[in-house]
Motif scaffolding. Structure first.
Motif, short mmCIF file in Angstrom:
data_model
loop_
_atom_site.label_atom_id
_atom_site.label_comp_id
_atom_site.label_asym_id
_atom_site.label_seq_id
_atom_site.Cartn_x
_atom_site.Cartn_y
_atom_site.Cartn_z
N LYS A 124 0.83 -1.20 0.00
CA LYS A 124 0.00 0.00 0.00
C LYS A 124 0.87 1.25 0.00
N ASP A 125 1.92 1.27 0.83
CA ASP A 125 2.84 2.41 0.88
C ASP A 125 3.47 2.67 -0.48
N HIS A 126 3.75 1.61 -1.22
CA HIS A 126 4.39 1.73 -2.53
C HIS A 126 3.39 1.93 -3.67
N GLY A 127 2.11 1.90 -3.35
CA GLY A 127 1.10 2.06 -4.38
C GLY A 127 0.98 0.86 -5.29
N LEU A 128 1.00 -0.33 -4.69
CA LEU A 128 0.93 -1.57 -5.45
C LEU A 128 -0.13 -2.49 -4.85
N PRO A 129 -0.82 -3.28 -5.66
CA PRO A 129 -1.77 -4.26 -5.10
C PRO A 129 -1.02 -5.36 -4.37
N CYS A 130 -1.67 -5.98 -3.41
CA CYS A 130 -1.05 -7.06 -2.64
C CYS A 130 -1.01 -8.34 -3.46
N THR A 255 6.94 4.63 -11.15
CA THR A 255 5.75 5.20 -10.53
C THR A 255 4.84 5.77 -11.61
N GLY A 256 3.58 5.98 -11.27
CA GLY A 256 2.64 6.54 -12.21
C GLY A 256 1.31 6.77 -11.53
N ARG A 260 -0.59 6.02 -7.46
CA ARG A 260 -1.31 6.96 -6.58
C ARG A 260 -2.70 6.44 -6.26
N ILE A 261 -3.33 5.80 -7.24
CA ILE A 261 -4.67 5.24 -7.01
C ILE A 261 -4.61 4.09 -6.00
N PHE A 262 -3.65 3.18 -6.20
CA PHE A 262 -3.52 2.04 -5.28
C PHE A 262 -3.16 2.51 -3.87
#
Length: 282
Positions: A124-130, A255-256, A260-262
């Motif tokens: 979540k901190d990195h803006g990625l799905p688990c 990044t992109g 930011r959405i994730f």
């Protein structure tokens, strides 16, 4: 291996979910002699692309994208290994010990489940799905439960604040996944986990400790890995595009907008997104 999903189309990758996997050849065999056969197979199979991930460069083929790798010789005694650490790395290890951070090395599924919790926070901190929960279940049953890996957790006041997963095979070790609760980053638990992993595997007679793949743009992670005195090398990715009939550049944006959405999503939604999307990765 063939990856075939509606989202990414059909493609060949050597090897999915690995940092790199150099081709294995009998003496006298040249890679380019086999490349034509692989391209022919990919055309018949209607592949979109063919990808190789190697440490050693493939001659006469342009690199599509590069990462950094780091490898530490742990066949030496502990004193010699520590002497190669950056001063700040040694200070961070001592800080974690002084703050009372405790470290456990485990192979139980409970430790895998706790790492999964920390991993969701980090993603979540990195803006990625688990990654899907079943991914870690399979990792446990096929690797860790067979003594081919360990989970190391760092704890303060009975709270798990950081963790890492290491795989081992033959005389080599790879740092595969790391995660932490950002509220406790000031305790430098990740440094202590890495040192305890190096120390433990050194004591078990392993010889090489691999820190995994790092994006060239990820300066923070590079700084962390460069502090351990490891040899730095390039990991080369080669991607053949069947539409262009050529090896192509394939620069990956770190990044992109999607990050930011994730990052704004609650963790339950990130878990759902990961369950849907992760099967298309590799």
């Amino acid at each position: 291996m063939e990856i075939n999903t509606a989202l990414t189309e059909k493609r060949g990758v050597s090897l999915p979910f690995t940092d790199y996997c150099d081709p294995l050849f009998a003496d006298g065999v040249v890679f380019k002699e086999l490349l034509g056969d692989m391209i022919e197979y990919g055309e018949k199979s209607k592949w979109k692309s063919l990808e190789f991930r190697t440490e050693n460069p493939l001659s006469s083929i342009p690199v599509s994208f590069q990462f950094y790798g780091h490898s530490l010789d742990i066949s030496r005694n502990e004193e010699t290994i520590v002497s190669g650490f950056r001063d700040s790395t040694r200070r961070n290890i001592k800080k974690a010990e002084k703050e009372g951070v405790a470290v456990t090395i485990d192979r139980t599924f409970d430790s895998v489940r706790e790492f999964y919790r920390l991993n969701c926070l980090t993603r979540k901190d990195h803006g990625l799905p688990c990654q899907p929960y079943i991914f870690f279940e399979k990792m446990y049953s096929h690797i860790i439960a067979k003594n081919l890996g360990v989970v190391i957790l760092a704890t303060i006041n009975e709270i798990n604040i950081a963790g890492a997963v290491f795989f081992n095979f033959g005389n080599r070790v790879i740092y595969k996944y790391g995660a932490s609760d950002r509220n406790y980053l000031h305790l430098r638990a990740n440094n202590l986990i890495m040192w305890k992993a190096i120390q433990w595997y050194c004591g078990q007679g392993y010889q090489r400790f691999n820190f995994g793949r790092t994006e060239r743009e990820n300066t923070g992670l590079l700084q962390f890995k460069r502090g351990w005195g490891a040899r730095e090398y390039s990991i080369n990715y080669y991607k053949y595009d069947f539409r262009q009939r050529a090896f192509v550049s394939d620069h990956v944006k770190v990044t992109g907008l999607h990050n930011r959405i994730f990052r704004m999503m609650p963790i339950p939604l990130l878990k759902i997104a990961g369950a849907i999307l992760y099967r298309h990765a590799g």
